[in-house]
Design a protein around this motif. Structure first.
Motif, PDB file in Angstrom:
ATOM      1  N   ARG A 220       0.345  -1.280  -0.133  1.00 12.49           N
ATOM      2  CA  ARG A 220      -0.110  -0.183  -0.150  1.00 12.49           C
ATOM      3  C   ARG A 220       1.252   1.193   0.090  1.00 12.49           C
ATOM      4  NH1 ARG A 220      -2.796  -2.791   4.326  1.00 12.49           N
ATOM      5  NH2 ARG A 220      -2.008  -1.305   5.822  1.00 12.49           N
ATOM      6  N   ASP A 221       1.103   2.241  -0.121  1.00 19.58           N
ATOM      7  CA  ASP A 221       0.986   3.552  -1.040  1.00 19.58           C
ATOM      8  C   ASP A 221       1.014   4.477   0.287  1.00 19.58           C
ATOM      9  OD1 ASP A 221       2.471   3.102  -3.190  1.00 19.58           O
ATOM     10  OD2 ASP A 221       0.231   4.227  -4.366  1.00 19.58           O
ATOM     11  N   GLU A 222       2.086   3.869   1.486  1.00 17.50           N
ATOM     12  CA  GLU A 222       1.628   4.627   2.891  1.00 17.50           C
ATOM     13  C   GLU A 222       2.805   4.224   3.504  1.00 17.50           C
ATOM     14  OE1 GLU A 222      -1.534   2.677   6.091  1.00 17.50           O
ATOM     15  OE2 GLU A 222      -2.311   2.541   4.107  1.00 17.50           O
ATOM     16  N   LEU A 223       3.349   4.365   4.599  1.00 18.99           N
ATOM     17  CA  LEU A 223       4.688   3.975   5.258  1.00 18.99           C
ATOM     18  C   LEU A 223       4.303   3.692   6.865  1.00 18.99           C
ATOM     19  CD1 LEU A 223       7.666   4.536   5.181  1.00 18.99           C
ATOM     20  CD2 LEU A 223       7.506   6.700   6.862  1.00 18.99           C
ATOM     21  N   ALA A 224       4.771   2.402   7.139  1.00 15.28           N
ATOM     22  CA  ALA A 224       4.087   1.831   7.804  1.00 15.28           C
ATOM     23  C   ALA A 224       5.520   2.002   9.261  1.00 15.28           C
ATOM     24  CB  ALA A 224       4.447   0.365   7.927  1.00 15.28           C
ATOM     25  N   ALA A 225       6.868   2.043   8.680  1.00 15.43           N
ATOM     26  CA  ALA A 225       8.024   2.163   9.471  1.00 15.43           C
ATOM     27  C   ALA A 225       9.411   2.329   8.839  1.00 15.43           C
ATOM     28  CB  ALA A 225       8.110   0.713  10.543  1.00 15.43           C
ATOM     29  N   LEU A 251       0.827   8.483   6.483  1.00 16.51           N
ATOM     30  CA  LEU A 251       2.189   9.151   6.386  1.00 16.51           C
ATOM     31  C   LEU A 251       2.872   8.596   4.613  1.00 16.51           C
ATOM     32  CD1 LEU A 251       4.469   8.561   9.480  1.00 16.51           C
ATOM     33  CD2 LEU A 251       2.944  10.596   8.554  1.00 16.51           C
ATOM     34  N   LEU A 252       3.485   9.315   4.108  1.00 19.91           N
ATOM     35  CA  LEU A 252       3.341   9.173   2.784  1.00 19.91           C
ATOM     36  C   LEU A 252       4.729   7.653   2.484  1.00 19.91           C
ATOM     37  CD1 LEU A 252       3.897  12.732   0.752  1.00 19.91           C
ATOM     38  CD2 LEU A 252       2.206  10.891   1.168  1.00 19.91           C
ATOM     39  N   SER A 253       4.396   7.425   1.706  1.00 20.21           N
ATOM     40  CA  SER A 253       5.322   6.182   1.181  1.00 20.21           C
ATOM     41  C   SER A 253       6.957   7.298  -0.366  1.00 20.21           C
ATOM     42  CB  SER A 253       4.934   4.882  -0.190  1.00 20.21           C
ATOM     43  OG  SER A 253       4.290   5.796  -1.501  1.00 20.21           O
ATOM     44  N   PRO A 254       7.566   7.033  -0.539  1.00 22.05           N
ATOM     45  CA  PRO A 254       7.957   7.761  -1.526  1.00 22.05           C
ATOM     46  C   PRO A 254       7.511   7.624  -2.955  1.00 22.05           C
ATOM     47  CG  PRO A 254       9.405   5.795  -0.568  1.00 22.05           C
ATOM     48  CD  PRO A 254       8.623   5.655   0.279  1.00 22.05           C
ATOM     49  N   GLN A 255       7.225   6.456  -3.356  1.00 22.57           N
ATOM     50  CA  GLN A 255       6.261   7.112  -4.461  1.00 22.57           C
ATOM     51  C   GLN A 255       5.509   8.322  -4.668  1.00 22.57           C
ATOM     52  OE1 GLN A 255       5.464   2.725  -6.260  1.00 22.57           O
ATOM     53  NE2 GLN A 255       6.733   2.758  -7.557  1.00 22.57           N
ATOM     54  N   VAL A 256       4.821   8.032  -3.359  1.00 24.83           N
ATOM     55  CA  VAL A 256       3.295   9.132  -3.292  1.00 24.83           C
ATOM     56  C   VAL A 256       4.392  10.599  -3.472  1.00 24.83           C
ATOM     57  CG1 VAL A 256       2.170   9.687  -1.415  1.00 24.83           C
ATOM     58  CG2 VAL A 256       1.666   7.481  -2.453  1.00 24.83           C
ATOM     59  N   ALA A 257       5.432  10.315  -1.909  1.00 23.07           N
ATOM     60  CA  ALA A 257       6.215  11.976  -2.145  1.00 23.07           C
ATOM     61  C   ALA A 257       6.604  12.391  -3.340  1.00 23.07           C
ATOM     62  CB  ALA A 257       7.480  11.714  -1.529  1.00 23.07           C
ATOM     63  N   GLN A 258       7.149  11.022  -4.683  1.00 26.45           N
ATOM     64  CA  GLN A 258       7.894  11.664  -5.448  1.00 26.45           C
ATOM     65  C   GLN A 258       5.969  12.011  -6.572  1.00 26.45           C
ATOM     66  OE1 GLN A 258      10.590  11.590  -7.194  1.00 26.45           O
ATOM     67  NE2 GLN A 258      10.052  12.159  -8.203  1.00 26.45           N
ATOM     68  N   SER A 259       5.410  11.439  -6.125  1.00 32.78           N
ATOM     69  CA  SER A 259       4.183  12.511  -6.632  1.00 32.78           C
ATOM     70  C   SER A 259       3.803  13.694  -6.911  1.00 32.78           C
ATOM     71  CB  SER A 259       3.224  11.098  -7.047  1.00 32.78           C
ATOM     72  OG  SER A 259       3.570   9.730  -7.112  1.00 32.78           O
ATOM     73  N   ALA A 260       3.779  13.533  -5.620  1.00 30.40           N
ATOM     74  CA  ALA A 260       3.637  15.311  -5.118  1.00 30.40           C
ATOM     75  C   ALA A 260       4.413  16.294  -5.616  1.00 30.40           C
ATOM     76  CB  ALA A 260       3.809  15.160  -3.516  1.00 30.40           C
TER      77      ALA A 260
END
Length: 341
Positions: A220-225, A251-260
């Protein structure tokens, strides 16, 4: 060489020049790390490399096929159910003098056997030079394996382990060029970070997301830890679990952060202009930064030429938090623009 007038009675020939070849000739029973690294102390360069003991017959242990390590690694593609960072070897860059230091306290049964066969080969941890002790890093290839297995074994109950609930996987990596699809897991990032308690230290950090499959794009596109490997010689592994309120956004995953970053209008316009006419835009490592109670992803935006000898130039540093993006000349300025700190 026989006919050369450059050779004298004091000449010496160095047959094994590479670090892996030199250490491997002394200890062929070790699987060597794929990335030797230099340590500079007192004006001298000392190369360091980790050596691993492995087995396929260790009782009550899970098998793992090792992936995500360099092709030069002695572990690449192997299937083992025992892996231990047993030895740190050092090689003087000038003289070639080589030492192999045993990293355990006698709790490695595989290494015990080899130490009995070669009693003069291994030195104890107490003999490891203090000048190098604070500058070694956590074994990189071991960390690649451990950070993957953490997704399954971080749970603290047998029921969770059996049912697979609460599993994590290494997050998918963010693309390094504009519009590039990626299916690889996020690499580790070396950075100064908060480790156990309030102590700051140098560590390798890797993001984990909810999911149980080996394919990182299925998480999933979120950060767990954030999984953290302390580079201190006596350090270990820490987990900083993402804690958010019931009404808060994940919290954003690396891919979602890049999408932003890609979707920001000002950055998109700049990238469109820069990514043409003999130049291209690339991104540096996606680095997690804890700014107070906020997680901020920080990434350099780099412009390079497309010629045979491109010269990279830093365009700016992007910071992303909660979907907001800021680009400044430095990471500190970008984080401050987002957090107001």
């Amino acid at each position: 060489p026989v006919l050369s007038s450059e050779l004298t009675a004091d000449s010496e020939l160095l047959y094994r020049r590479s670090i892996s070849e030199r250490v491997g000739a002394l200890a062929p029973f070790l699987a060597l790390d794929g990335d030797p690294y230099p340590i500079i102390t007192d004006g001298r360069i000392t190369w360091a490399i980790d050596g691993y003991t492995t087995a396929t017959t260790y009782p009550s242990a899970q098998f793992v096929t090792i992936a995500g390590v360099p092709a030069t690694s002695g572990l690449a593609g192997r299937e083992v159910n025992y892996l231990h960072a047993a030895v740190k070897a050092t090689v003087d860059a000038e003289t070639g003098e080589t030492h192999l230091y045993r990293m355990d306290d006698g709790d490695d049964p595989v290494l015990d056997v080899w130490a009995g066969i070669y009693p003069e080969l291994l030195e104890s941890l107490d003999q490891f030079p203090d000048t190098l002790r604070s500058l070694v890093r956590y074994p990189a290839d071991l960390w690649a394996v451990q950070s993957t297995l953490l997704g399954r074994y971080h749970v603290d109950s047998a029921e969770q382990l059996f049912n697979g609930t609460g599993r994590w996987a290494v997050s998918a990596a963010a693309a390094t060029t504009v519009g590039e699809p990626t299916t690889s897991p996020a690499p580790s990032v070396d950075q100064f970070t908060v480790l156990a308690g309030n102590a700051d230290g140098f560590a390798s950090v890797r993001p984990l997301g909810p999911g149980s499959a080996s394919n990182p794009t299925s998480t999933r596109d979120e950060l767990a830890a954030l999984a953290v490997a302390d580079h201190d010689l006596a350090g270990g592994i820490h987990l900083r679990v993402a804690a958010v309120g019931p009404d808060a956004l994940p919290l954003l995953s690396p891919q979602v952060a890049q999408s932003a970053i890609d979707a920001d209008p000002e950055i998109a316009r700049a990238i469109t202009l820069l990514n043409a006419n003999g130049s291209k835009v690339q991104f540096g490592p996606m680095t997690p930064v804890l700014a107070g109670a906020r997680l901020v992803w920080v990434r350099a935006i780099i412009v390079t030429g497309t010629g045979s000898s491109p010269a990279p130039r830093l365009f700016g540093v992007a910071a992303v938090s909660d979907g907001a993006v800021a680009v400044e000349d430095t990471a500190g300025a970008a984080i401050a623009a987002l957090t107001g700190a």
